[in-house]
Design an enzyme around this catalytic site. Structure first.
Site, PDB file in Angstrom:
ATOM      1  N   ASP A   1      -9.807 -63.557 -40.293  1.00 17.05           N
ATOM      2  CA  ASP A   1      -9.327 -64.208 -39.062  1.00 17.05           C
ATOM      3  C   ASP A   1      -9.322 -65.726 -39.234  1.00 17.05           C
ATOM      4  O   ASP A   1      -8.839 -66.455 -38.364  1.00 17.05           O
ATOM      5  CB  ASP A   1     -10.128 -63.761 -37.830  1.00 17.05           C
TER       6      ASP A   1
ATOM      7  N   ASP B   1      -9.809 -58.304 -40.847  1.00 17.52           N
ATOM      8  CA  ASP B   1     -10.826 -58.747 -39.884  1.00 17.52           C
ATOM      9  C   ASP B   1     -10.494 -58.269 -38.486  1.00 17.52           C
ATOM     10  O   ASP B   1      -9.342 -58.356 -38.051  1.00 17.52           O
ATOM     11  CB  ASP B   1     -10.839 -60.289 -39.834  1.00 17.52           C
TER      12      ASP B   1
ATOM     13  N   GLU C   1     -17.937 -59.229 -37.526  1.00 21.06           N
ATOM     14  CA  GLU C   1     -19.050 -60.172 -37.642  1.00 21.06           C
ATOM     15  C   GLU C   1     -20.227 -59.506 -36.953  1.00 21.06           C
ATOM     16  O   GLU C   1     -20.361 -59.528 -35.730  1.00 21.06           O
ATOM     17  CB  GLU C   1     -18.667 -61.520 -37.020  1.00 21.06           C
TER      18      GLU C   1
ATOM     19  N   GLU D   1     -22.658 -65.241 -45.115  1.00 21.19           N
ATOM     20  CA  GLU D   1     -22.062 -66.591 -45.064  1.00 21.19           C
ATOM     21  C   GLU D   1     -23.096 -67.648 -44.691  1.00 21.19           C
ATOM     22  O   GLU D   1     -23.911 -67.466 -43.765  1.00 21.19           O
ATOM     23  CB  GLU D   1     -20.911 -66.603 -44.045  1.00 21.19           C
TER      24      GLU D   1
HETATM   25  O1  KIV Z   1     -12.105 -65.021 -41.887  1.00 18.76           O
HETATM   26  C1  KIV Z   1     -12.431 -65.172 -43.062  1.00 18.76           C
HETATM   27  O2  KIV Z   1     -11.668 -65.680 -43.889  1.00 18.76           O
HETATM   28  C2  KIV Z   1     -13.764 -64.725 -43.452  1.00 18.76           C
HETATM   29  C3  KIV Z   1     -14.233 -65.045 -44.836  1.00 18.76           C
HETATM   30  C4  KIV Z   1     -14.220 -66.444 -45.146  1.00 18.76           C
HETATM   31  C5  KIV Z   1     -15.446 -64.338 -45.212  1.00 18.76           C
HETATM   32  O3  KIV Z   1     -14.438 -64.114 -42.693  1.00 18.76           O
END
Ligand code: KIV
Length: 275
Positions: free
Chosen positions: A49, A88, A120, A187
């Site tokens: 995302d 995501d 998340e 992260e």
């Molecule tokens: O949204 C994203 O790109 C991410 C990564 C950086 C892990 O969640």
């Protein structure tokens, strides 16, 4: 495509096998041509995302919608053929209940053809992960710095400064593992915490700003290609795409203005048709 030339995509099993072995190579991808370039080198492509910030110019990932994730997920699936593709789940699409998460995750999988979704996953989310996995939806967890929670955290801050915060990140990772997550993105944590999490869970950890003490690494592709002037501390630049684009467009603009472009080579010289 014949059976011989058909390339099998990596599966959940290929990702799981990486625990403690050769690190998983992961990058973000948002469109078909870029996915095609990354695919031969990557185990996993994430339609993150982060697309909201990197492609759409949003100030954070909070404004990203299901429709955006579906369009970019479809493009990445069309452009790739071997990597494991994860899409995501955007902010607001899964947190309210396992049923809400299932409805949106199944839509992402049906409409894009992706192989897994990422959430998340705060501590509360173990139940959501389990609900999805039990119903056939592979889930990648994401713990530590959770960009969708920046409005609670007051910004993009690395996690694990206090012992309470360290314990919470470990509990988040354990909750994702216990729910059945296939792997966990970690992260924005220091090396010792990344090492502790990686040792504490049986599934691969994929680090971003989380040191080499993880079972794999992921970066936002545009960061590592050098598209932006500013990048976080944990990014290493492997290219200078911003410089290359600027140079190319500067030359194009100058040659259009001087009428050097288009030249004879770029101009049709059609012979008249005979009647
Ligand atoms: O949204 C994203 O790109 C991410 C990564 C950086 C892990 O969640």
């Amino acid at each position: 495509m014949s059976a011989q030339t058909q390339i099998r995509r990596k599966t959940v099993k290929d990702i799981s096998r990486a625990k403690g072995g050769e690190p998983l190579v992961c990058l973000t991808a948002y469109d078909a041509p870029r996915a095609a370039l990354l695919d031969p080198f990557c185990d996993l492509l994430l339609v993150g995302d982060s697309v909201g910030m990197v492609v759409h110019g949003l100030p954070s990932t909070v404004g990203v919608t299901m429709e955006m994730m579906i369009l970019h997920g479809q493009a990445v699936m069309r452009g790739s053929e071997a990597a494991f593709v994860v899409v995501d789940m955007p902010f607001g699409s899964y947190e309210a209940s396992p049923v809400q998460a299932y409805e949106n995750a199944s839509r992402l999988m049906k409409e894009t053809g992706c192989q897994a979704v990422k959430i998340e996953s705060g501590e509360y989310a173990g139940e959501i992960v389990k609900f999805l996995v039990d119903r056939g939806i592979p889930v990648l967890g994401h713990v530590g710095l959770r960009p969708q929670a920046i409005n609670v955290d007051g910004g993009f801050r690395a996690k694990g400064r206090t012992s309470d915060e360290r314990d919470r990140v470990i509990r988040e990772a354990k909750a994702a593992e216990e729910g059945g997550a296939l792997a966990i993105v970690v992260e924005g944590v220091a090396e010792d915490l990344a090492r502790e999490i990686t040792a504490a869970v049986s599934v691969p950890t994929i680090g971003i700003g989380a040191s080499s003490a993880c079972d794999g690494q992921i970066l936002v592709t545009e960061d590592m290609l050098g598209l932006f002037d500013w990048t976080p501390k944990f990014v290493r630049r492997y290219g200078n795409v911003k410089g290359e684009i600027t140079k190319a467009v500067e030359s194009y603009a100058a040659e259009v203005r001087s009428r050097e472009f288009p030249g004879k080579d770029e101009t049709y010289a059609l012979k008249p048709e005979k009647h």
